[in-house]
Design an enzyme around this catalytic site. Structure first.
Site, PDB file in Angstrom:
ATOM      1  N   CYS A  43       0.829  -1.197   0.000  1.00 52.60           N
ATOM      2  CA  CYS A  43       0.000   0.000   0.000  1.00 52.60           C
ATOM      3  C   CYS A  43       0.868   1.254   0.000  1.00 52.60           C
ATOM      4  CB  CYS A  43      -0.946  -0.023   1.192  1.00 52.60           C
ATOM      5  SG  CYS A  43      -2.073   1.372   1.249  1.00 52.60           S
ATOM      6  N   CYS A  44       1.866   1.256   0.894  1.00 50.53           N
ATOM      7  CA  CYS A  44       2.783   2.397   0.943  1.00 50.53           C
ATOM      8  C   CYS A  44       3.541   2.539  -0.373  1.00 50.53           C
ATOM      9  CB  CYS A  44       3.797   2.231   2.076  1.00 50.53           C
ATOM     10  SG  CYS A  44       3.177   2.754   3.679  1.00 50.53           S
TER      11      CYS A  44
ATOM     12  N   CYS B 285      -1.266   8.257   7.517  1.00 53.87           N
ATOM     13  CA  CYS B 285      -2.593   7.937   7.005  1.00 53.87           C
ATOM     14  C   CYS B 285      -3.484   7.449   8.152  1.00 53.87           C
ATOM     15  CB  CYS B 285      -2.497   6.836   5.970  1.00 53.87           C
ATOM     16  SG  CYS B 285      -1.452   7.281   4.580  1.00 53.87           S
TER      17      CYS B 285
ATOM     18  N   CYS C 284      -3.376   3.793   9.549  1.00 53.82           N
ATOM     19  CA  CYS C 284      -2.118   3.316  10.092  1.00 53.82           C
ATOM     20  C   CYS C 284      -1.546   4.232  11.159  1.00 53.82           C
ATOM     21  CB  CYS C 284      -1.102   3.142   8.968  1.00 53.82           C
ATOM     22  SG  CYS C 284      -1.741   2.095   7.648  1.00 53.82           S
TER      23      CYS C 284
ATOM     24  N   CYS D  50       7.625   3.704   5.949  1.00 51.93           N
ATOM     25  CA  CYS D  50       6.739   3.470   4.809  1.00 51.93           C
ATOM     26  C   CYS D  50       7.524   3.153   3.553  1.00 51.93           C
ATOM     27  CB  CYS D  50       5.854   4.684   4.561  1.00 51.93           C
ATOM     28  SG  CYS D  50       6.805   6.152   4.179  1.00 51.93           S
TER      29      CYS D  50
END
Ligand code: SF4
Ligand code: SF4
Lengths: 551, 89, 377
Positions: C252-253, C333, C336, C359
């Site tokens: 995702c990162c 985010c 997280c 990240c």
């Protein structure tokens, strides 16, 4: 050929951005013309008689097909379909609009070219021998050193506002094919007794109103000290060169007024004070650049040149062209080919966009994608296999580029003169045209052989008349064009300045007078003597007589 | 009598001061000025650096440009006398 | 090089250089000299000259450039100020020849000068500014530079570190900002020197709404003129349900941060970050300059303490991120980020409960790829 890396590309891009900004500031009034002029000049933009002129740098004369095509494209899109190659191996476009120049520069950048420092009181484009990397008499290929100097001098913070322009030439052989001794600084690559590489450093050459042949400042400087010596020399000049009189501002005047020994002492003192370590030539960089100039993947020479021999025997035009326009290549089986830009009645150094495109095609096909511009305002295909020559000759003929007069009387160097130049006293081009028509007989030209005829439209001497065996200088007498003839100049390792023979001639009298000079030479020469040799042996008198002899 | 000429800043084209303060790219349109109005017109052109580069006055009479400058000015007006530009105008 | 607006009139009333004054005086003096002045007497008295104003008598007269270069090479340590008939295009040359400041002529636009000063991001030849040459950068490119910068500036104040980055890599610097809890400090430090430096914000689509508001608020307050929000590309394809953070936060990162940042990689050689050693974890040994995959990361706040940050906020009356009220000390985010308690690392609230602390945007991408593969297997 050298290729840009990210730094080279980025610096050129940043320069374009800077110049675009300068143009914008000029257009909206933030810069006056006085302030803008030196800035536009440093990007090669002049204001000539009819329009702006853009001079594009061709560093040490090297082109490839892509670059030549880009030049052709610029000629078509922003100009009137042609360009003019100069003795400093640059190209000039005569009709660009100022507002288009940033776009032209962007087009150039795409093929790794620029107009940086092609004019102005800064270090100009470095020039060299058109036979660099080819000539058998070479100590070392000068081009990597030229590229290194190009980089070193680009945007030099200390030497961008010099008293006057500054030209550097580098040659790699004892024979001088680049008029090195007419430059502010000339460098000849040599080896010392131990075999170490270095340079003979010459200083103070220049033409113009007070012409000088460069003197040897140092008989040997070690290669790694190159930048330190250049810095020391330029620093003495920047500090002490005259700024009060434009005609006395070149380094040649400083050297002459101090005397060579005193000037040398100044430079040596400046050199001694310099921090050597940061200025040492970076060895890794030299090696990196040299790799770009490695020999081409030549083919082994065949036992005999079948196609070449056949053409020699069957085609007299080809035979004559090979006699005059080929230059020996150190690689067996190859030759360098001069493409003469001196057609009968043509403009010396001009090429149309179509011709540039054709030469680009031929370079790709026959010369490892390489083309060069020569000091004599011609083009050169550096590496052509012998058996390709007949086909190349035919293709050049179709493009109107097979004139077989390289190095001969009709291979005239000429500046643009009063037809374009705002500083001119008289036209050069029509005189060159009349002369090349007058001398067009190939039998006569071949008989005369090697002779250098140079024409300038004023004393600035862009057409190198001072170092022509025969020089022609346009002067203005109450609005009438006259031409002074000089004799005995020479641009090579025996460099000399020509002497004015007497009063000027009207334009139409020039060509017949020169023809009489050449005939006088034919009548008086000893076997094997070139024009310049006979002239030096006999002195100018018999030729003077020929010039002024009533027709 | 004098003629006022300059190059246009944006494209470098040669222009001459014509009737009614207009600037023309045709030499034929150039007006002849007496010294005083000529000097005033020059000053006016110089005051517009955003339009013109290097304005200057040429000595001229009804017949044309004075002898000294005739050739240069005729080449400025008509273009180069030789070369490729002739084929492409 | 500093740009002194016209009106400060540095040097106008200073004595012109003269051997006499120099010979007699023991005091540290300020002097004025024309560009043509000989360097030797100045160098002979260099210990006693605190400031030398070099007057350029015409903008085409380049003697002052050589004078400055000779003085610097000769060990002149005083302040060198250029004045006189100068144009913006001189700026980069003045700086490279060793001038500390230029006094702009009356009527000159500081904006033009500032832009001119940043015209070039590299230089081929060595000069008095000791900037690494293109040749050096090609050879042992950034690594040696980073080492040199760290040696020189390890203990320098943050403003100097920022200045070094901006002046030595003009036009090639961006600020990377999360617009998180402490972002205002770094942004303020940069904006003080140049508010037009690009600020990159990784808009992951997963930020707290207050973060976006805070971004706009700070942009306006600091006068930032070039804040760029970098968004993930093709998020729909790679994260169709929008829950990749749940199953594979590294991926995702990568999608939402690493790749968007990589897309602007060619535009910048240098990124200024807000990272600090007090963030703990992998950042304990953070130097002010580091090399990450051929790009320089500048961490001007590396050795700042929490107290110093607090003091800076107060001294400059900088607005706070709205979420700092709720115990969020490091803000990323929303899926997280959780508040962290006082006895934890400030970043302990990030990816809480996961074996993940970074990240990836500050890690070499190969490392990220390996990590993703390792965890996925
Ligand atoms: S020699 Fe004179 S006329 Fe010819 S190009 Fe140079 S300046 Fe112009
Ligand atoms: S911090 Fe979480 S939501 Fe944001 S990009 Fe990384 S994994 Fe995705």
């Amino acid at each position: 050929m050298y290729r840009y890396d990210e730094f080279d590309s980025r610096l050129v891009a940043e320069r374009i951005e800077q110049f675009s900004d300068q143009v914008a500031r000029r257009l909206d009034g933030r810069l006056t013309e006085d302030q803008f002029k030196p800035l536009r000049l440093m990007n090669g933009v002049y204001l000539q008689l009819h329009a702006y002129m853009l001079r594009v740098a061709i560093p040490y004369g090297e082109l490839n097909a892509a670059r030549l095509r880009a030049l052709a494209d610029i000629a078509r899109r922003y100009d009137k379909g042609y360009g003019h190659f100069t003795t400093r191996t640059n190209i000039q476009f005569n009709w660009p609009a100022l507002v288009d120049v940033p776009h032209i520069l962007k087009d150039l950048a795409r093929v790794e070219m620029h107009a940086i420092q092609t004019s102005g009181n800064c270090i100009r484009n470095v020039t060299t021998d058109a036979l660099a990397g080819i000539a058998a008499d070479e100590v070392e290929d000068p081009r990597p050193w030229c590229e290194l100097i190009r980089q070193w001098s680009t945007f030099h913070p200390e030497f961008t506002f010099l008293p006057r322009k500054f030209k550097i030439a580098v040659i790699g052989a004892p024979k001088d094919r680049a008029a090195m001794r007419t430059h502010d600084i000339g460098l000849e690559i040599v080896r010392d007794d131990t075999g170490a590489l270095g340079f003979r450093l010459f200083v103070g050459g220049g033409q113009g109103r007070l012409p000088h042949i460069a003197s040897e400042l140092k008989s040997f400087i070690p290669a790694e000290e190159l930048f330190a010596w250049l810095t020391a020399t330029l620093r003495v000049y920047n500090r002490h060169g005259r700024r009060d009189n434009i005609h006395k501002a070149r380094i040649k005047i400083l050297v002459a007024s101090l005397g060579l020994d005193a000037f040398r002492a100044e430079v040596e003192e400046a050199f001694a004070a310099l921090p050597k370590a940061p200025l040492a030539v970076p060895e890794a960089e030299v090696e990196r650049i040299k790799a770009y100039f490695a020999p081409r993947p030549y083919a082994a020479a065949p036992p005999r040149f079948a196609a070449f021999d056949r053409a020699l025997m069957t085609d007299p035009a080809f035979a004559r062209w090979t006699r005059n326009n080929l230059r020996p290549h150190k690689q067996p089986g190859y030759a360098a080919v001069v493409i003469s830009l001196k057609p009968v009645g043509g403009v010396p150094g001009d090429a149309t966009a179509e011709q540039m495109d054709r030469v680009a095609d031929l370079a790709e096909r026959f010369s490892f994608d390489q083309v060069r511009v020569t000091y004599e305002q011609n083009l050169l295909l550096p590496h052509v296999a012998m058996d390709d020559l007949p086909e190349l000759h035919a293709a050049l003929g179709r493009a109107g580029l097979a004139e077989a007069n390289a190095g001969l009387a009709a291979d005239i160097i000429s500046c643009p003169g009063l037809d374009y130049c705002s500083l001119a006293n008289a036209r050069s081009i029509p005189v060159a045209q009349a002369l090349s028509e007058r001398l067009s007989d190939p039998v006569f030209q071949d008989a005369v052989g090697e002779v250098r005829i140079n024409i300038s439209g004023c004393i600035n001497a862009c057409g190198h008349h001072h170092v022509g065996h025969i020089g022609i200088l346009g002067v203005d007498k109450q609005g009438e064009e006259f031409y002074q003839i000089t004799l005995g100049g020479s641009p090579d390792e025996t460099a000399s300045i020509g002497q004015i023979v007497g009063k000027g001639l009207p334009g139409e009298a020039v060509a017949p007078a020169i023809e009489r000079v050449l005939k006088a030479y034919l009548a008086r020469r000893d076997a094997g003597e070139r024009f310049i040799d006979t002239l030096r042996r006999l002195g100018a008198d018999p030729f003077k007589e020929a010039i002024y002899e009533a027709a | 009598m004098k003629i006022l000429t300059a190059n246009r800043l944006a494209d470098g084209a040669v222009v001459w001061l014509a009737l009614g303060g207009r600037w023309s790219t045709e030499f034929e349109d150039a007006v002849r000025l007496d010294p005083e109005p000529a000097a005033a017109a020059l000053a006016q052109a110089e005051a517009q650096p955003g339009r013109f580069v290097a304005p200057y006055l040429i000595e001229a009479d009804a017949a044309g440009v004075e002898r000294r400058e005739r050739l240069r000015e005729s080449i400025r007006a008509d273009g180069p006398t030789a070369g490729h530009s002739l084929e492409n105008v | 090089m500093r740009l002194l607006e016209a009106g400060e009139r540095f040097g106008a009333d200073l004595p012109e250089i003269g051997l006499d004054e120099l010979a007699g005086s023991n005091a540290i003096v300020a002097l004025r000299a024309g560009g043509e002045t000989e360097a030797a007497p100045i160098l002979a008295a260099r210990e006693r000259i605190g400031r030398l104003v070099v007057a350029f008598s015409g903008f085409k007269d380049g003697r002052g450039f050589s004078l400055a270069a000779i003085l610097r090479e000769g060990g002149f340590q005083g302040e060198l100020i250029a004045t006189g008939d100068l144009i913006p295009d001189h700026a980069p040359m003045l700086a490279r020849c060793g001038f500390d400041a230029a006094e702009l002529p009356v009527g000159a636009s500081v904006e033009d000068w500032r832009r001119a000063l940043g015209s070039f991001s590299a230089a081929y030849q060595p000069a008095a500014d000791h900037a690494a040459t293109v040749w050096a950068r090609r050879g042992a490119p950034l690594k040696a530079q980073v080492e040199a910068l760290n040696a020189e500036l390890r203990d320098a104040p943050a403003s100097e570190i920022v200045q070094a980055a901006l002046t030595r890599f003009p036009g090639r610097v961006a600020v990377l900002s999360s617009f998180g809890a402490e972002a205002a400090v770094g942004l303020h430090l940069v904006a003080e020197q140049d508010a037009s430096v690009p600020v990159l914000f990784l808009d992951t689509d997963r930020h707290f709404i207050p973060t976006l508001d805070y971004r706009d608020q700070l942009t306006e307050r600091l006068g930032l003129t070039d804040v760029r929000s970098l968004r993930p590309v093709e998020a729909e394809t790679h994260d169709p349900k929008g829950d990749l953070w749940r199953s594979n936060p590294d991926a995702c990162c990568d999608l939402r941060k690493v790749k968007p940042l990589a897309s602007v990689r060619p535009d910048f050689d240098v990124l200024i970050t807000g990272r600090k050693r007090i963030h703990g974890g992998t950042r304990l040994r953070l130097p002010p300059f580091e090399l990450v995959e051929g790009q320089i990361r500048v961490n001007p706040l590396a050795n700042w303490s929490t107290d110093e940050i607090e003091a800076y906020f107060d001294a400059n009356t900088l607005p706070r991120h709205p979420l700092t009220q709720g115990g969020y000390r490091s803000i990323g985010c929303w899926p997280c980020t959780q508040p962290s308690s006082e006895d934890e690392d400030a970043r302990a609230g990030r990816w809480k409960g996961l074996d993940k602390t970074e990240c990836g945007i500050h890690m070499p991408s190969r490392w990220v790829a390996e990590e993703i593969a390792r965890r996925a297997s």
